[in-house]
Scaffold this motif. Sequence first.
Motif, mmCIF file in Angstrom:
data_model
loop_
_atom_site.group_PDB
_atom_site.id
_atom_site.type_symbol
_atom_site.label_atom_id
_atom_site.label_comp_id
_atom_site.label_asym_id
_atom_site.label_seq_id
_atom_site.Cartn_x
_atom_site.Cartn_y
_atom_site.Cartn_z
ATOM 1 N N LEU A 47 0.833 -1.211 0.000
ATOM 2 C CA LEU A 47 0.000 0.000 0.000
ATOM 3 C C LEU A 47 0.863 1.253 0.000
ATOM 4 C CD1 LEU A 47 -2.769 -1.125 2.510
ATOM 5 C CD2 LEU A 47 -3.098 -0.602 0.074
ATOM 6 N N LEU A 48 1.906 1.262 0.818
ATOM 7 C CA LEU A 48 2.808 2.415 0.874
ATOM 8 C C LEU A 48 3.508 2.620 -0.468
ATOM 9 C CD1 LEU A 48 4.402 1.804 4.385
ATOM 10 C CD2 LEU A 48 2.911 3.725 3.776
ATOM 11 N N GLN A 49 4.000 1.535 -1.054
ATOM 12 C CA GLN A 49 4.707 1.650 -2.334
ATOM 13 C C GLN A 49 3.775 2.121 -3.438
ATOM 14 O OE1 GLN A 49 6.420 -2.283 -2.600
ATOM 15 N NE2 GLN A 49 8.342 -1.592 -1.728
ATOM 16 N N ASN A 50 2.562 1.644 -3.461
ATOM 17 C CA ASN A 50 1.637 1.975 -4.549
ATOM 18 C C ASN A 50 0.933 3.310 -4.375
ATOM 19 O OD1 ASN A 50 2.274 -0.432 -5.752
ATOM 20 N ND2 ASN A 50 0.444 -1.486 -5.045
ATOM 21 N N ASN A 51 0.889 3.847 -3.163
ATOM 22 C CA ASN A 51 0.064 5.024 -2.935
ATOM 23 C C ASN A 51 0.747 6.178 -2.217
ATOM 24 O OD1 ASN A 51 -2.687 3.903 -3.798
ATOM 25 N ND2 ASN A 51 -1.925 2.360 -2.380
ATOM 26 N N CYS A 52 1.852 5.941 -1.538
ATOM 27 C CA CYS A 52 2.428 6.975 -0.677
ATOM 28 C C CYS A 52 3.839 7.408 -1.061
ATOM 29 C CB CYS A 52 2.443 6.493 0.779
ATOM 30 S SG CYS A 52 0.857 5.903 1.385
ATOM 31 N N MET A 53 4.658 6.450 -1.481
ATOM 32 C CA MET A 53 6.077 6.737 -1.672
ATOM 33 C C MET A 53 6.370 7.706 -2.808
ATOM 34 S SD MET A 53 7.875 3.112 -0.930
ATOM 35 C CE MET A 53 7.747 2.346 0.674
ATOM 36 N N SER A 54 5.489 7.809 -3.782
ATOM 37 C CA SER A 54 5.763 8.741 -4.873
ATOM 38 C C SER A 54 5.797 10.185 -4.384
ATOM 39 C CB SER A 54 4.741 8.577 -5.998
ATOM 40 O OG SER A 54 3.443 8.853 -5.533
ATOM 41 N N CYS A 55 5.071 10.496 -3.328
ATOM 42 C CA CYS A 55 5.096 11.858 -2.766
ATOM 43 C C CYS A 55 5.893 11.956 -1.467
ATOM 44 C CB CYS A 55 3.681 12.346 -2.487
ATOM 45 S SG CYS A 55 2.772 12.756 -3.973
ATOM 46 N N HIS A 56 5.874 10.892 -0.673
ATOM 47 C CA HIS A 56 6.496 10.957 0.652
ATOM 48 C C HIS A 56 7.879 10.326 0.702
ATOM 49 C CE1 HIS A 56 2.916 12.649 2.506
ATOM 50 N NE2 HIS A 56 2.216 11.804 1.770
ATOM 51 N N GLY A 57 8.376 9.792 -0.424
ATOM 52 C CA GLY A 57 9.725 9.245 -0.508
ATOM 53 C C GLY A 57 9.776 7.759 -0.188
ATOM 54 N N PRO A 58 10.839 7.082 -0.639
ATOM 55 C CA PRO A 58 10.937 5.631 -0.486
ATOM 56 C C PRO A 58 11.030 5.168 0.961
ATOM 57 C CG PRO A 58 12.967 6.531 -1.374
ATOM 58 C CD PRO A 58 11.963 7.639 -1.368
ATOM 59 N N ASP A 59 11.498 6.021 1.848
ATOM 60 C CA ASP A 59 11.537 5.695 3.271
ATOM 61 C C ASP A 59 10.611 6.620 4.056
ATOM 62 O OD1 ASP A 59 13.332 3.519 3.224
ATOM 63 O OD2 ASP A 59 15.010 4.904 2.992
ATOM 64 N N LEU A 60 9.668 7.229 3.338
ATOM 65 C CA LEU A 60 8.689 8.160 3.914
ATOM 66 C C LEU A 60 9.359 9.343 4.598
ATOM 67 C CD1 LEU A 60 6.072 5.613 5.290
ATOM 68 C CD2 LEU A 60 6.218 6.632 3.018
ATOM 69 N N GLN A 61 10.550 9.692 4.127
ATOM 70 C CA GLN A 61 11.329 10.782 4.696
ATOM 71 C C GLN A 61 10.835 12.153 4.241
ATOM 72 O OE1 GLN A 61 12.239 8.864 2.162
ATOM 73 N NE2 GLN A 61 13.322 10.088 0.660
ATOM 74 N N GLY A 62 9.918 12.188 3.305
ATOM 75 C CA GLY A 62 9.419 13.442 2.775
ATOM 76 C C GLY A 62 10.022 13.723 1.423
ATOM 77 N N ARG A 63 9.234 14.292 0.565
ATOM 78 C CA ARG A 63 9.659 14.664 -0.780
ATOM 79 C C ARG A 63 8.738 15.794 -1.205
ATOM 80 N NH1 ARG A 63 10.045 10.027 -5.016
ATOM 81 N NH2 ARG A 63 9.159 11.290 -6.625
ATOM 82 N N VAL A 64 7.791 15.543 -2.068
ATOM 83 C CA VAL A 64 6.770 16.541 -2.381
ATOM 84 C C VAL A 64 5.857 16.687 -1.167
ATOM 85 C CG1 VAL A 64 4.815 17.099 -3.877
ATOM 86 C CG2 VAL A 64 6.848 16.037 -4.849
ATOM 87 N N GLY A 65 5.519 15.560 -0.553
ATOM 88 C CA GLY A 65 4.731 15.539 0.674
ATOM 89 C C GLY A 65 5.657 15.496 1.886
ATOM 90 N N PRO A 66 5.109 15.758 3.060
ATOM 91 C CA PRO A 66 5.940 15.792 4.269
ATOM 92 C C PRO A 66 6.418 14.405 4.698
ATOM 93 C CG PRO A 66 3.636 16.001 4.856
ATOM 94 C CD PRO A 66 3.703 16.048 3.346
ATOM 95 N N SER A 67 7.385 14.384 5.582
ATOM 96 C CA SER A 67 7.863 13.136 6.158
ATOM 97 C C SER A 67 6.739 12.473 6.954
ATOM 98 C CB SER A 67 9.040 13.409 7.099
ATOM 99 O OG SER A 67 9.382 12.230 7.808
ATOM 100 N N LEU A 68 6.660 11.157 6.839
ATOM 101 C CA LEU A 68 5.687 10.387 7.617
ATOM 102 C C LEU A 68 6.391 9.494 8.637
ATOM 103 C CD1 LEU A 68 3.234 9.292 4.771
ATOM 104 C CD2 LEU A 68 3.081 11.283 6.283
#
Length: 117
Positions: A47-68
């Motif tokens: 779920l994270l890979q398909n829906n979140c990582m494109s904005c929040h980064g591969p380790d959810l460190q933040g990218r376009v979206g904030p760090s999770l």
Amino acid sequence: MKRATGGLAAVLIGSMLLTACGGQSGESNDAPPGTTSIEASQEVRTLLQNNCMSCHGPDLQGRVGPSLQTIGSLLSREELYTVIADGTRAMPGFKDRLEEQEMEALADWLADQKEAE
């Protein structure tokens, strides 16, 4: 000229947000698919890979979206579920893309992501 430049900047930023967020490929521009240090069940990782990582980064460190990475320290499980389902001004809602059980699994996992004590 300033008006045209400002309009162009707004269009470019909007385009970047639309193409970066909510991608379904599971791929990230920062790391190969499946390359992450996230510890989660296979369901949540997918779920994270398909829906979140494109904005929040591969380790959810933040990218376009904030760090999770420590979002559970900021938002409750219920607040996280609402953000996932309904979105925010910058984030799309996923209630039309994900099943309720999938959104609950993401909210539960994210709620456990807290700052080290």
